[in-house]
Scaffold this motif. Sequence first.
Motif, short mmCIF file in Angstrom:
data_model
loop_
_atom_site.label_atom_id
_atom_site.label_comp_id
_atom_site.label_asym_id
_atom_site.label_seq_id
_atom_site.Cartn_x
_atom_site.Cartn_y
_atom_site.Cartn_z
N VAL A 78 8.86 -2.71 5.70
CA VAL A 78 9.20 -2.07 4.44
C VAL A 78 9.97 -0.80 4.75
CG1 VAL A 78 8.24 -0.77 2.50
CG2 VAL A 78 7.31 -3.01 3.08
N VAL A 79 11.07 -0.57 4.06
CA VAL A 79 11.90 0.61 4.30
C VAL A 79 11.50 1.75 3.38
CG1 VAL A 79 14.24 1.55 4.28
CG2 VAL A 79 13.84 -0.80 5.07
N GLU A 80 11.20 2.90 3.99
CA GLU A 80 10.85 4.09 3.21
C GLU A 80 12.07 4.98 2.98
OE1 GLU A 80 7.44 7.57 3.13
OE2 GLU A 80 8.19 6.89 5.08
N ARG A 127 0.44 -4.22 3.94
CA ARG A 127 0.47 -3.20 5.00
C ARG A 127 1.48 -3.52 6.09
NH1 ARG A 127 -3.71 0.32 4.26
NH2 ARG A 127 -5.42 -0.35 2.91
N LEU A 128 2.68 -3.85 5.67
CA LEU A 128 3.76 -4.08 6.63
C LEU A 128 4.19 -2.74 7.24
CD1 LEU A 128 5.89 -6.53 4.47
CD2 LEU A 128 4.55 -7.13 6.49
N PRO A 129 4.79 -2.77 8.43
CA PRO A 129 5.28 -1.53 9.03
C PRO A 129 6.24 -0.81 8.09
CG PRO A 129 5.38 -3.32 10.63
CD PRO A 129 5.02 -3.94 9.31
N GLN A 178 11.92 -2.11 -0.71
CA GLN A 178 12.89 -2.82 0.12
C GLN A 178 12.16 -3.54 1.24
OE1 GLN A 178 16.72 -2.20 3.11
NE2 GLN A 178 16.03 -0.44 1.91
N LEU A 179 12.25 -4.86 1.26
CA LEU A 179 11.66 -5.71 2.30
C LEU A 179 12.77 -6.19 3.23
CD1 LEU A 179 9.25 -8.14 0.38
CD2 LEU A 179 8.57 -6.39 2.02
N ARG A 180 12.56 -6.04 4.53
CA ARG A 180 13.56 -6.49 5.49
C ARG A 180 12.91 -7.29 6.62
NH1 ARG A 180 18.79 -6.55 3.79
NH2 ARG A 180 19.01 -4.84 2.29
N PHE A 209 3.99 -13.72 -1.10
CA PHE A 209 2.68 -13.05 -1.12
C PHE A 209 2.61 -12.05 -2.27
CE2 PHE A 209 -0.10 -9.52 0.08
CZ PHE A 209 -1.29 -10.20 0.39
N LEU A 210 3.76 -11.48 -2.62
CA LEU A 210 3.79 -10.49 -3.68
C LEU A 210 3.70 -11.09 -5.08
CD1 LEU A 210 6.51 -7.92 -2.53
CD2 LEU A 210 4.03 -7.64 -2.53
N LEU A 211 4.03 -12.38 -5.22
CA LEU A 211 4.06 -12.99 -6.54
C LEU A 211 2.77 -12.78 -7.35
CD1 LEU A 211 6.03 -16.36 -6.63
CD2 LEU A 211 6.42 -14.31 -7.96
#
Length: 217
Positions: A78-80, A127-129, A178-180, A209-211
């Motif tokens: 995930v982009v912060e 809890r993705l990076p 933002q998911l990458r 998973f987010l659905l």
Amino acid sequence: MDYLVIAATALEIGPFLDILRQEQNSTARVDVLITGVGLTSATYSLGRQLATKRPDYIIQAGIAGSFDPGLPPGSVAVVEKELIADQGVLEAGSWKTTMDMGFTDANALPYTDGWLLNPDLSLNVNRLPVVNAVTVNQVSTNAALISAWKRKFRPALESMEGAALHFVAISEKIPFLQLRAVSNLAGERDKKNWDIKNAVLNLNKELLFLLPQLKAR
């Protein structure tokens, strides 16, 4: 809540689109926008969409190059923080942004200390990076530029559209994520060493998973 899922190409979110079509009756609040590749196309497409229908939340999903060996092909993050890396000049081996040159204010909306910062990552429920990324108008192969950007920005990922999402969403005060997924290491020219297939597979696993999380909100 109304959600908007955006991607540069349909290929990147193909499995998600298949499931979404099957469950359309139960997920009618999820719209999809294919923006096209690149910063200009993504900014225009997203701006035009918002003028027609304003969502409560935007999710961008796509593949990316990695500057970080700890995020090899197939990894999802995930982009912060985002910025446009190649908006500037390389001088004596050092990269100077338009902000460094005094052309733009590093804290003028939507920027915070030169970055396009996502202040709310609460939808990162798996809890993705969480990483910093840069947006570029090329697939980075120039060793001097890669080195300069790594020293200057310390990014984990690069894409061609991420900054468009951050710029527009922050400016419009719309929460976003933002998911990458990593398809290649930045600077890797041999596409035999790229893994777009697994990047797309893993990206869509996280998107799917987010659905149910979206339905619950």
